[in-house]
Design an enzyme around this catalytic site. Structure first.
Site, short mmCIF file in Angstrom:
data_model
loop_
_atom_site.label_atom_id
_atom_site.label_comp_id
_atom_site.label_asym_id
_atom_site.label_seq_id
_atom_site.Cartn_x
_atom_site.Cartn_y
_atom_site.Cartn_z
N ASP A 67 0.82 -1.21 0.00
CA ASP A 67 0.00 0.00 0.00
C ASP A 67 0.85 1.26 0.00
O ASP A 67 2.07 1.21 0.21
CB ASP A 67 -0.96 0.00 1.20
CG ASP A 67 -0.28 -0.42 2.51
OD1 ASP A 67 0.97 -0.43 2.56
OD2 ASP A 67 -0.99 -0.71 3.48
N ASN A 136 -7.50 -3.01 14.08
CA ASN A 136 -8.89 -3.33 13.71
C ASN A 136 -8.96 -4.52 12.75
O ASN A 136 -9.99 -4.79 12.17
CB ASN A 136 -9.59 -2.11 13.10
CG ASN A 136 -8.90 -1.64 11.81
OD1 ASN A 136 -7.94 -2.25 11.36
ND2 ASN A 136 -9.41 -0.56 11.23
N HIS A 138 -7.08 -4.80 9.96
CA HIS A 138 -6.77 -4.54 8.55
C HIS A 138 -5.45 -5.18 8.15
O HIS A 138 -4.55 -5.37 8.96
CB HIS A 138 -6.82 -3.03 8.23
CG HIS A 138 -5.71 -2.19 8.74
ND1 HIS A 138 -5.93 -1.01 9.42
CD2 HIS A 138 -4.36 -2.30 8.64
CE1 HIS A 138 -4.77 -0.47 9.72
NE2 HIS A 138 -3.80 -1.23 9.26
N GLU A 143 -9.51 -2.04 5.08
CA GLU A 143 -10.20 -1.73 6.34
C GLU A 143 -11.44 -2.60 6.50
O GLU A 143 -11.96 -3.14 5.52
CB GLU A 143 -10.60 -0.25 6.35
CG GLU A 143 -9.41 0.72 6.29
CD GLU A 143 -8.69 0.87 7.63
OE1 GLU A 143 -8.65 -0.11 8.42
OE2 GLU A 143 -8.13 1.95 7.87
C1 GLP Z 1 -0.38 0.27 8.61
C2 GLP Z 1 -0.01 -0.53 7.37
C3 GLP Z 1 -0.22 -2.01 7.58
C4 GLP Z 1 0.41 -2.43 8.90
C5 GLP Z 1 -0.29 -1.73 10.01
C6 GLP Z 1 0.20 -2.13 11.39
O1 GLP Z 1 -1.69 0.65 8.66
N1 GLP Z 1 -0.74 -0.12 6.22
O2 GLP Z 1 0.34 -2.72 6.49
O3 GLP Z 1 0.30 -3.82 9.04
O4 GLP Z 1 -0.06 -0.34 9.85
O5 GLP Z 1 1.26 -1.35 11.78
P1 GLP Z 1 2.25 -1.67 12.94
O6 GLP Z 1 3.09 -2.79 12.46
O7 GLP Z 1 3.04 -0.41 13.12
O8 GLP Z 1 1.44 -2.03 14.12
#
Ligand code: GLP
Length: 239
Positions: A67, A136, A138, A143
């Site tokens: 993304d 959440n 995702h 989402e």
């Molecule tokens: C973002 C990214 C996701 C990632 C998520 C969790 O929203 N788009 O790909 O998995 O954050 O982030 P973290 O690893 O910092 O908890």
């Protein structure tokens, strides 16, 4: 599902890197699906160390990221392209021309998404997809919603995601509200899935995603239907 419970974050990163390294050694021209967020940082550090030690060769590897924020250019230090360059690509011998992140500067959403789907298609899909987990549920920026997305698409980020990601920005108002993300369909077509999730704050969502009902309200729950999933977590997240 294969499950690895590491002692802590650092060891989880090492295990995740081991699995990625094994993939590259067994198939040097692997197409890796890569992820951002704070979770995979230690795995990327371990990969860099293995490259520096002469154990890994990325020269034939292709990568396709999940993304990108809409409206951030690659030089913006909050963009996911910048993240990938600084946390991994700048330190290994991958050809940057073989690394793909959605074009956050493409204002035409339809074009941005179609172009990305074509990149995934023309590479023959993804061999190993690395995923983090949003609080959440995702994955990428898919989402919670009423259906699982089937093509790369433009998303409006959930308020909880904007707040969660505000820690990387000066304030929550600076967090872009939209992003382009690879879809659930492409993620599910990856031949192998590798999820890394660490810390007490991920415990509840891991339980829901991997042991609860399969529902687009918890996008990661769809992974229960994938035949080759590995989850790497630490004790705080898994026990
Ligand atoms: C973002 C990214 C996701 C990632 C998520 C969790 O929203 N788009 O790909 O998995 O954050 O982030 P973290 O690893 O910092 O908890």
């Amino acid at each position: 599902m294969k499950l690895y419970c590491a002692k802590g974050y650092e060891q989880a990163g090492r295990i995740t890197a081991n699995i990625l390294a094994a993939q590259i050694i067994m198939k040097p021209d692997s197409v890796l699906g890569l992820a951002t967020g704070s979770t995979p940082v230690s795995a990327y550090e371990h990969l860099i160390r293995r490259y520096e030690a002469g154990d890994l060769d990325f020269s034939s590897v292709h990568s396709i990221n999940l993304d990108e924020y809409r409206g951030l250019n690659p030089e913006n230090d909050q963009s996911y392209r910048y993240f990938m360059n600084t946390h991994l690509f700048n330190h290994i011998n991958i050809d940057k021309k073989n690394t793909f992140v959605p074009d956050g500067m493409e204002a035409d959403a339809e074009k941005a998404c179609q172009d990305y789907d074509e990149i995934i298609r023309s590479h023959g899909g993804i061999d190993l997809q690395l995923l983090g987990l949003g609080h959440n549920g995702h994955i990428g920026f898919n989402e919670p919603g009423d259906a699982f997305a089937r093509t790369t698409h433009l998303v409006t980020l959930a308020e909880s995601t904007v707040l969660a990601n505000a820690r990387f920005f000066a304030s929550a108002t600076d967090v872009p509200k939209q992003a382009y993300t690879m879809d659930i369909g492409s993620i599910m077509q990856a031949r192998k899935i590798l999820v890394m999730a660490c810390g007490e704050s991920k415990k509840e969502i891991i339980r829901k995603a991997f042991y609860g009902p399969i529902t687009p309200q918890v996008p990661a729950s769809v992974l229960q239907l994938h035949p080759d999933v590995t989850l790497v977590g630490d004790e705080a997240a898994l026990i």
